[in-house]
Scaffold this motif. Sequence first.
Motif, PDB file in Angstrom:
ATOM      1  N   MET A 325       0.847  -1.201   0.000  1.00 51.73           N
ATOM      2  CA  MET A 325       0.000   0.000   0.000  1.00 51.73           C
ATOM      3  C   MET A 325       0.880   1.246   0.000  1.00 51.73           C
ATOM      4  O   MET A 325       1.976   1.272   0.578  1.00 51.73           O
ATOM      5  CB  MET A 325      -0.938   0.004   1.206  1.00 51.73           C
ATOM      6  N   GLN A 326       0.392   2.317  -0.655  1.00 49.39           N
ATOM      7  CA  GLN A 326       1.157   3.545  -0.812  1.00 49.39           C
ATOM      8  C   GLN A 326       0.397   4.791  -0.377  1.00 49.39           C
ATOM      9  O   GLN A 326       1.014   5.823  -0.107  1.00 49.39           O
ATOM     10  CB  GLN A 326       1.584   3.713  -2.283  1.00 49.39           C
ATOM     11  N   THR A 327      -0.914   4.714  -0.315  1.00 44.97           N
ATOM     12  CA  THR A 327      -1.723   5.898  -0.009  1.00 44.97           C
ATOM     13  C   THR A 327      -2.585   5.668   1.221  1.00 44.97           C
ATOM     14  O   THR A 327      -2.799   4.524   1.637  1.00 44.97           O
ATOM     15  CB  THR A 327      -2.636   6.259  -1.197  1.00 44.97           C
ATOM     16  N   VAL A 328      -3.087   6.767   1.783  1.00 43.89           N
ATOM     17  CA  VAL A 328      -3.971   6.685   2.948  1.00 43.89           C
ATOM     18  C   VAL A 328      -5.264   5.968   2.565  1.00 43.89           C
ATOM     19  O   VAL A 328      -5.835   5.218   3.371  1.00 43.89           O
ATOM     20  CB  VAL A 328      -4.266   8.096   3.498  1.00 43.89           C
ATOM     21  N   PHE A 329      -5.732   6.183   1.343  1.00 44.12           N
ATOM     22  CA  PHE A 329      -6.942   5.515   0.892  1.00 44.12           C
ATOM     23  C   PHE A 329      -6.757   3.997   0.884  1.00 44.12           C
ATOM     24  O   PHE A 329      -7.638   3.244   1.318  1.00 44.12           O
ATOM     25  CB  PHE A 329      -7.320   6.009  -0.515  1.00 44.12           C
ATOM     26  N   GLN A 330      -5.607   3.554   0.410  1.00 44.38           N
ATOM     27  CA  GLN A 330      -5.321   2.114   0.424  1.00 44.38           C
ATOM     28  C   GLN A 330      -5.208   1.584   1.857  1.00 44.38           C
ATOM     29  O   GLN A 330      -5.633   0.461   2.153  1.00 44.38           O
ATOM     30  CB  GLN A 330      -4.020   1.842  -0.342  1.00 44.38           C
ATOM     31  N   LEU A 331      -4.672   2.407   2.752  1.00 44.66           N
ATOM     32  CA  LEU A 331      -4.609   2.024   4.161  1.00 44.66           C
ATOM     33  C   LEU A 331      -6.003   1.817   4.723  1.00 44.66           C
ATOM     34  O   LEU A 331      -6.267   0.827   5.418  1.00 44.66           O
ATOM     35  CB  LEU A 331      -3.862   3.102   4.962  1.00 44.66           C
ATOM     36  N   CYS A 332      -6.911   2.745   4.426  1.00 42.57           N
ATOM     37  CA  CYS A 332      -8.287   2.635   4.923  1.00 42.57           C
ATOM     38  C   CYS A 332      -8.982   1.395   4.364  1.00 42.57           C
ATOM     39  O   CYS A 332      -9.795   0.766   5.061  1.00 42.57           O
ATOM     40  CB  CYS A 332      -9.080   3.888   4.568  1.00 42.57           C
ATOM     41  N   LEU A 333      -8.661   1.029   3.109  1.00 46.11           N
ATOM     42  CA  LEU A 333      -9.254  -0.169   2.517  1.00 46.11           C
ATOM     43  C   LEU A 333      -8.800  -1.435   3.235  1.00 46.11           C
ATOM     44  O   LEU A 333      -9.568  -2.394   3.362  1.00 46.11           O
ATOM     45  CB  LEU A 333      -8.896  -0.264   1.028  1.00 46.11           C
ATOM     46  N   THR A 334      -7.543  -1.441   3.682  1.00 48.75           N
ATOM     47  CA  THR A 334      -7.029  -2.637   4.370  1.00 48.75           C
ATOM     48  C   THR A 334      -7.449  -2.696   5.830  1.00 48.75           C
ATOM     49  O   THR A 334      -7.428  -3.774   6.431  1.00 48.75           O
ATOM     50  CB  THR A 334      -5.489  -2.689   4.297  1.00 48.75           C
ATOM     51  N   VAL A 335      -7.810  -1.551   6.402  1.00 49.60           N
ATOM     52  CA  VAL A 335      -8.123  -1.499   7.837  1.00 49.60           C
ATOM     53  C   VAL A 335      -9.352  -2.322   8.183  1.00 49.60           C
ATOM     54  O   VAL A 335      -9.361  -3.049   9.189  1.00 49.60           O
ATOM     55  CB  VAL A 335      -8.302  -0.031   8.291  1.00 49.60           C
ATOM     56  N   THR A 336     -10.394  -2.243   7.346  1.00 44.43           N
ATOM     57  CA  THR A 336     -11.643  -2.944   7.668  1.00 44.43           C
ATOM     58  C   THR A 336     -11.445  -4.458   7.786  1.00 44.43           C
ATOM     59  O   THR A 336     -11.797  -5.052   8.818  1.00 44.43           O
ATOM     60  CB  THR A 336     -12.727  -2.609   6.628  1.00 44.43           C
ATOM     61  N   PRO A 337     -10.879  -5.141   6.774  1.00 43.73           N
ATOM     62  CA  PRO A 337     -10.654  -6.584   6.945  1.00 43.73           C
ATOM     63  C   PRO A 337      -9.615  -6.892   8.023  1.00 43.73           C
ATOM     64  O   PRO A 337      -9.690  -7.943   8.673  1.00 43.73           O
ATOM     65  CB  PRO A 337     -10.166  -7.045   5.562  1.00 43.73           C
ATOM     66  N   TRP A 338      -8.659  -5.984   8.237  1.00 46.02           N
ATOM     67  CA  TRP A 338      -7.633  -6.204   9.259  1.00 46.02           C
ATOM     68  C   TRP A 338      -8.256  -6.208  10.656  1.00 46.02           C
ATOM     69  O   TRP A 338      -8.013  -7.107  11.454  1.00 46.02           O
ATOM     70  CB  TRP A 338      -6.562  -5.120   9.139  1.00 46.02           C
ATOM     71  N   ILE A 339      -9.084  -5.202  10.937  1.00 43.80           N
ATOM     72  CA  ILE A 339      -9.745  -5.136  12.247  1.00 43.80           C
ATOM     73  C   ILE A 339     -10.708  -6.310  12.410  1.00 43.80           C
ATOM     74  O   ILE A 339     -10.827  -6.894  13.496  1.00 43.80           O
ATOM     75  CB  ILE A 339     -10.472  -3.792  12.415  1.00 43.80           C
ATOM     76  N   PHE A 340     -11.390  -6.679  11.323  1.00 45.55           N
ATOM     77  CA  PHE A 340     -12.288  -7.830  11.380  1.00 45.55           C
ATOM     78  C   PHE A 340     -11.528  -9.089  11.766  1.00 45.55           C
ATOM     79  O   PHE A 340     -11.931  -9.826  12.685  1.00 45.55           O
ATOM     80  CB  PHE A 340     -12.969  -8.025  10.017  1.00 45.55           C
ATOM     81  N   SER A 341     -10.415  -9.335  11.096  1.00 44.72           N
ATOM     82  CA  SER A 341      -9.662 -10.566  11.359  1.00 44.72           C
ATOM     83  C   SER A 341      -9.068 -10.569  12.765  1.00 44.72           C
ATOM     84  O   SER A 341      -9.107 -11.597  13.455  1.00 44.72           O
ATOM     85  CB  SER A 341      -8.555 -10.745  10.315  1.00 44.72           C
ATOM     86  N   LEU A 342      -8.528  -9.428  13.213  1.00 48.36           N
ATOM     87  CA  LEU A 342      -7.957  -9.365  14.550  1.00 48.36           C
ATOM     88  C   LEU A 342      -9.020  -9.544  15.625  1.00 48.36           C
ATOM     89  O   LEU A 342      -8.798 -10.230  16.634  1.00 48.36           O
ATOM     90  CB  LEU A 342      -7.242  -8.024  14.756  1.00 48.36           C
ATOM     91  N   SER A 343     -10.185  -8.919  15.425  1.00 48.53           N
ATOM     92  CA  SER A 343     -11.266  -9.019  16.408  1.00 48.53           C
ATOM     93  C   SER A 343     -11.755 -10.453  16.528  1.00 48.53           C
ATOM     94  O   SER A 343     -11.917 -10.978  17.641  1.00 48.53           O
ATOM     95  CB  SER A 343     -12.419  -8.094  16.017  1.00 48.53           C
ATOM     96  N   VAL A 344     -11.997 -11.090  15.380  1.00 51.73           N
ATOM     97  CA  VAL A 344     -12.458 -12.484  15.399  1.00 51.73           C
ATOM     98  C   VAL A 344     -11.396 -13.377  16.024  1.00 51.73           C
ATOM     99  O   VAL A 344     -11.700 -14.238  16.863  1.00 51.73           O
ATOM    100  CB  VAL A 344     -12.792 -12.959  13.967  1.00 51.73           C
ATOM    101  N   PHE A 345     -10.135 -13.172  15.650  1.00 55.16           N
ATOM    102  CA  PHE A 345      -9.046 -13.998  16.171  1.00 55.16           C
ATOM    103  C   PHE A 345      -8.938 -13.901  17.688  1.00 55.16           C
ATOM    104  O   PHE A 345      -8.854 -14.921  18.391  1.00 55.16           O
ATOM    105  CB  PHE A 345      -7.729 -13.580  15.514  1.00 55.16           C
ATOM    106  N   ASN A 346      -8.941 -12.685  18.222  1.00 56.80           N
ATOM    107  CA  ASN A 346      -8.779 -12.498  19.665  1.00 56.80           C
ATOM    108  C   ASN A 346      -9.965 -13.061  20.441  1.00 56.80           C
ATOM    109  O   ASN A 346      -9.786 -13.725  21.472  1.00 56.80           O
ATOM    110  CB  ASN A 346      -8.598 -11.016  19.984  1.00 56.80           C
ATOM    111  N   VAL A 347     -11.173 -12.812  19.956  1.00 54.19           N
ATOM    112  CA  VAL A 347     -12.365 -13.304  20.657  1.00 54.19           C
ATOM    113  C   VAL A 347     -12.424 -14.831  20.629  1.00 54.19           C
ATOM    114  O   VAL A 347     -12.684 -15.476  21.649  1.00 54.19           O
ATOM    115  CB  VAL A 347     -13.638 -12.695  20.037  1.00 54.19           C
ATOM    116  N   ILE A 348     -12.179 -15.408  19.470  1.00 58.34           N
ATOM    117  CA  ILE A 348     -12.286 -16.865  19.324  1.00 58.34           C
ATOM    118  C   ILE A 348     -11.219 -17.584  20.137  1.00 58.34           C
ATOM    119  O   ILE A 348     -11.493 -18.579  20.817  1.00 58.34           O
ATOM    120  CB  ILE A 348     -12.191 -17.265  17.833  1.00 58.34           C
ATOM    121  N   THR A 349      -9.975 -17.101  20.082  1.00 61.54           N
ATOM    122  CA  THR A 349      -8.912 -17.772  20.859  1.00 61.54           C
ATOM    123  C   THR A 349      -9.165 -17.657  22.352  1.00 61.54           C
ATOM    124  O   THR A 349      -8.960 -18.625  23.095  1.00 61.54           O
ATOM    125  CB  THR A 349      -7.530 -17.203  20.508  1.00 61.54           C
ATOM    126  N   ASP A 350      -9.615 -16.484  22.820  1.00 62.74           N
ATOM    127  CA  ASP A 350      -9.938 -16.340  24.245  1.00 62.74           C
ATOM    128  C   ASP A 350     -11.067 -17.285  24.645  1.00 62.74           C
ATOM    129  O   ASP A 350     -11.021 -17.927  25.705  1.00 62.74           O
ATOM    130  CB  ASP A 350     -10.347 -14.897  24.557  1.00 62.74           C
TER     131      ASP A 350
END
Length: 424
Positions: A325-350
């Motif tokens: 990624m090179q732009t802030v817009f691309q960062l925002c596009l990756t943030v949604t699936p990133w937060i989704f995956s981290l949230s699911v991962f942390n909740v499920i493992t706990d």
Amino acid sequence: MKREGETTAELSRAPVSSPVNTTEQSKKMRVMNAVYIITALDITWMFLQLSVTPYLAKKLGFDTLWFGYLQTTVGVIQLIGGPVFGRFGDVFGARAALSLACASTSVFFVLLAIADHPFMLFIHKLPSIFMHVLPACQMVVTDLSEPEKRADALSKLGLCFGIGMIAGSTLGGQLSTHYGEKFTACVGAAGSAFSLLLVLSFIPKSTKSEAPRSSSKSENQNQKVFSLGEITRLMKFPGVMRIFLIKIITGLPSGIFQVMFSIIAMDFFKLEAKQNGYLMAYFGIVQMVVQGGVIGRLTSRFPERSLLLLSIGVTAGVGLAQAYMQTVFQLCLTVTPWIFSLSVFNVITDSMLTKSVPSSDTGTMLGLCASVQSLIRTIGPTIGGFLYMNYGLTSIGLIEFFVNSVVFVYLLQRHLRKTERQNE
């Protein structure tokens, strides 16, 4: 009325139409709602603190290197304190654990308010050894929720985290700008004291189901808070060590990106403080939506092991996207699936880890889970700084992609072999 000697576990097995069962469920919901409020308030005070410490450290002569030492100190202290605090909650009950955590947070802010020397900034971090309000709230939710609904209940704490992130960042910025860092720290101390009052008013002494008493010798042994054997024995339960290692291995690359984000935002994306604030608010909103409206629906429809596999696969894909990624817009596009995956991962493992141990040890297990985050905060800045300075942002994303891909293939093979054995 509840008969003498009747436990919470026995009441939970009462018929659905039973008035006793209805009363118990109402009490549980009242306690859990109080816990959600306490969580949102605590995260608010913690993000309020982020608007104080960096600027106060700068005024006291800290450079980037010494500020990194300060953050590492917190990680080490909480790494040591997490498992011990969890064990404390199992032995003395939820109210004692939450009271200790809130009181420590209040002392933390008082010391921050009176800090007028670089050494005092290190001293004010010492109470963080017991500042585990979120793990303590997870203990209560784990004790009061049904196993099949545990992941959903834990995800609601993430919703509270998003609310606190937005409220704390906004409030801290306004207070620091208009009234200064010391006044803002005093507000944090008063807010933590208010959280303590909520704990004493609404949280019962113990939220665990009563268990049969063992012999006095065994009982005395099990009451030791600082017993390393009592803490580490949880790793011997089936499946615990594997899930715990997965939590560390896959969590480290994502954690490195998290701890390096402020530097990446300023240095790579050239964001100003105001723009960074907007981006953090966006992160908070995404997390609120995922934790509050998505995870509960997923856990009610799909097995936890499938969701664990999904979260790791998504994180691998996000790592690859972050590498290029090179732009802030691309960062925002990756943030949604990133937060989704981290949230699911942390909740499920706990959720999986707490289900793998007896109910009397869920606090200790959640303390161990909290220590994983502390470990990442301790070693993450060093590893992340080395990678970013020598190989750039691409290296962090590629490591995240590679590590999660390997774990994904490993879990997928285990899942397929298990399915084949079941079919045979």
